[in-house]
Design a protein around this motif. Sequence first.
Motif, PDB file in Angstrom:
ATOM      1  N   ASP A 194       0.848  -1.187   0.000  1.00  0.00           N
ATOM      2  CA  ASP A 194       0.000   0.000   0.000  1.00  0.00           C
ATOM      3  C   ASP A 194       0.881   1.233   0.000  1.00  0.00           C
ATOM      4  O   ASP A 194       2.026   1.190   0.443  1.00  0.00           O
ATOM      5  CB  ASP A 194      -0.975   0.005   1.198  1.00  0.00           C
ATOM      6  N   PHE A 195       0.334   2.327  -0.540  1.00  0.00           N
ATOM      7  CA  PHE A 195       1.073   3.577  -0.561  1.00  0.00           C
ATOM      8  C   PHE A 195       0.098   4.735  -0.687  1.00  0.00           C
ATOM      9  O   PHE A 195      -1.048   4.561  -1.102  1.00  0.00           O
ATOM     10  CB  PHE A 195       2.095   3.613  -1.700  1.00  0.00           C
ATOM     11  N   ASP A 196       0.568   5.909  -0.318  1.00  0.00           N
ATOM     12  CA  ASP A 196      -0.251   7.119  -0.358  1.00  0.00           C
ATOM     13  C   ASP A 196      -0.114   7.813  -1.710  1.00  0.00           C
ATOM     14  O   ASP A 196       0.959   7.824  -2.319  1.00  0.00           O
ATOM     15  CB  ASP A 196       0.179   8.100   0.735  1.00  0.00           C
ATOM     16  N   VAL A 197      -1.216   8.398  -2.167  1.00  0.00           N
ATOM     17  CA  VAL A 197      -1.213   9.220  -3.375  1.00  0.00           C
ATOM     18  C   VAL A 197      -1.632  10.633  -2.977  1.00  0.00           C
ATOM     19  O   VAL A 197      -2.637  10.816  -2.287  1.00  0.00           O
ATOM     20  CB  VAL A 197      -2.181   8.665  -4.435  1.00  0.00           C
ATOM     21  N   SER A 198      -0.851  11.623  -3.395  1.00  0.00           N
ATOM     22  CA  SER A 198      -1.087  13.011  -2.988  1.00  0.00           C
ATOM     23  C   SER A 198      -1.351  13.897  -4.199  1.00  0.00           C
ATOM     24  O   SER A 198      -1.040  13.533  -5.332  1.00  0.00           O
ATOM     25  CB  SER A 198       0.129  13.557  -2.228  1.00  0.00           C
ATOM     26  N   ARG A 199      -1.929  15.050  -3.946  1.00  0.00           N
ATOM     27  CA  ARG A 199      -2.041  16.093  -4.967  1.00  0.00           C
ATOM     28  C   ARG A 199      -1.946  17.441  -4.286  1.00  0.00           C
ATOM     29  O   ARG A 199      -2.144  17.555  -3.068  1.00  0.00           O
ATOM     30  CB  ARG A 199      -3.336  15.973  -5.757  1.00  0.00           C
ATOM     31  N   GLU A 200      -1.638  18.464  -5.066  1.00  0.00           N
ATOM     32  CA  GLU A 200      -1.516  19.804  -4.507  1.00  0.00           C
ATOM     33  C   GLU A 200      -2.897  20.387  -4.240  1.00  0.00           C
ATOM     34  O   GLU A 200      -3.782  20.314  -5.101  1.00  0.00           O
ATOM     35  CB  GLU A 200      -0.743  20.722  -5.445  1.00  0.00           C
ATOM     36  N   VAL A 201      -3.070  20.950  -3.061  1.00  0.00           N
ATOM     37  CA  VAL A 201      -4.321  21.612  -2.706  1.00  0.00           C
ATOM     38  C   VAL A 201      -3.991  22.991  -2.150  1.00  0.00           C
ATOM     39  O   VAL A 201      -2.912  23.232  -1.612  1.00  0.00           O
ATOM     40  CB  VAL A 201      -5.121  20.802  -1.665  1.00  0.00           C
ATOM     41  N   GLU A 202      -4.949  23.903  -2.274  1.00  0.00           N
ATOM     42  CA  GLU A 202      -4.769  25.264  -1.760  1.00  0.00           C
ATOM     43  C   GLU A 202      -5.170  25.278  -0.292  1.00  0.00           C
ATOM     44  O   GLU A 202      -6.350  25.214   0.045  1.00  0.00           O
ATOM     45  CB  GLU A 202      -5.604  26.251  -2.564  1.00  0.00           C
ATOM     46  N   VAL A 203      -4.186  25.335   0.592  1.00  0.00           N
ATOM     47  CA  VAL A 203      -4.448  25.278   2.027  1.00  0.00           C
ATOM     48  C   VAL A 203      -4.793  26.649   2.598  1.00  0.00           C
ATOM     49  O   VAL A 203      -5.398  26.755   3.671  1.00  0.00           O
ATOM     50  CB  VAL A 203      -3.246  24.674   2.768  1.00  0.00           C
ATOM     51  N   SER A 204      -4.392  27.693   1.907  1.00  0.00           N
ATOM     52  CA  SER A 204      -4.766  29.066   2.237  1.00  0.00           C
ATOM     53  C   SER A 204      -4.611  29.871   0.950  1.00  0.00           C
ATOM     54  O   SER A 204      -3.981  29.396   0.003  1.00  0.00           O
ATOM     55  CB  SER A 204      -3.880  29.629   3.362  1.00  0.00           C
ATOM     56  N   PRO A 205      -5.198  31.071   0.877  1.00  0.00           N
ATOM     57  CA  PRO A 205      -5.154  31.821  -0.375  1.00  0.00           C
ATOM     58  C   PRO A 205      -3.742  31.957  -0.942  1.00  0.00           C
ATOM     59  O   PRO A 205      -2.844  32.518  -0.310  1.00  0.00           O
ATOM     60  CB  PRO A 205      -5.729  33.192   0.018  1.00  0.00           C
ATOM     61  N   GLY A 206      -3.535  31.361  -2.132  1.00  0.00           N
ATOM     62  CA  GLY A 206      -2.249  31.448  -2.805  1.00  0.00           C
ATOM     63  C   GLY A 206      -1.191  30.488  -2.309  1.00  0.00           C
ATOM     64  O   GLY A 206      -0.083  30.471  -2.846  1.00  0.00           O
ATOM     65  N   GLN A 207      -1.491  29.681  -1.294  1.00  0.00           N
ATOM     66  CA  GLN A 207      -0.502  28.749  -0.744  1.00  0.00           C
ATOM     67  C   GLN A 207      -0.943  27.306  -1.016  1.00  0.00           C
ATOM     68  O   GLN A 207      -2.024  26.893  -0.602  1.00  0.00           O
ATOM     69  CB  GLN A 207      -0.317  28.950   0.760  1.00  0.00           C
ATOM     70  N   PHE A 208      -0.075  26.547  -1.708  1.00  0.00           N
ATOM     71  CA  PHE A 208      -0.401  25.173  -2.092  1.00  0.00           C
ATOM     72  C   PHE A 208       0.558  24.198  -1.418  1.00  0.00           C
ATOM     73  O   PHE A 208       1.752  24.486  -1.276  1.00  0.00           O
ATOM     74  CB  PHE A 208      -0.321  25.008  -3.609  1.00  0.00           C
ATOM     75  N   GLU A 209       0.011  23.070  -1.011  1.00  0.00           N
ATOM     76  CA  GLU A 209       0.811  22.007  -0.421  1.00  0.00           C
ATOM     77  C   GLU A 209       0.325  20.663  -0.939  1.00  0.00           C
ATOM     78  O   GLU A 209      -0.843  20.513  -1.307  1.00  0.00           O
ATOM     79  CB  GLU A 209       0.692  22.007   1.112  1.00  0.00           C
TER      80      GLU A 209
END
Length: 218
Positions: free
Chosen positions: A16-31
């Motif tokens: 098993d493994f994790d799959v991630s994507r970039e999300v906007e955690v605050s205005p203009g900031q992506f993680e």
Amino acid sequence: DPAGNPETGLVLGRMDFDVSREVEVSPGQFEKRVVYTIRFEEGRPGGGGEFELVEPHLLMFDPLTGDPTGELSARRGRCRTDQAGSGNIQLQPASLYADSFALEGEVSGFALLEDGSRVELSTEAIRQDGDLIVTPGAIVLDRGDLRLEAVGLTWNRALARLELAEVQRLTFRELAPGLSGTLSAAGGLSWQAATADRPLAGFGELRGGVVALTEQLA
């Protein structure tokens, strides 16, 4: 490849493994945040840059909070990668598209809604491509007070819009005090869910040969 097939190349056992994507955690900031964890009994490269899975199990998460949002299991599955050569795929979480997968064969699982309720799901095939989630055949959704038996579901996550090609039976239990019954609609259903821009209750319509039976209990 135990079968000696050069087209399949690498064969992986249980993992098993994790799959991630970039999300906007605050205005203009992506993680990068975990969207789901994939578990499978066996996996191998397929055609067209896809990775084929045996007995896949998906654990889904809210990318902002990390809270679990549901699980899905099936006999078979496919994930799209960013690598074109089927024999040269290097399976890495970063190479998988977080919003592109398909599950087939006795698909079942559940989703946790924002209000805390749990919806059970069963169908023969489901796929996600970007913001679209599609089940081309029959599907059953059961929340306890609501049970939907339908054909041809399409959910547009970006628009918060649900389309059903046919509503075979919608059973509701105690939606209002003492009120239960069933609905069917041969022409299907369209439903617009409430969104942040439209915070009022959702709305929709049933189409074609609508039949309703209600029972008002004393």
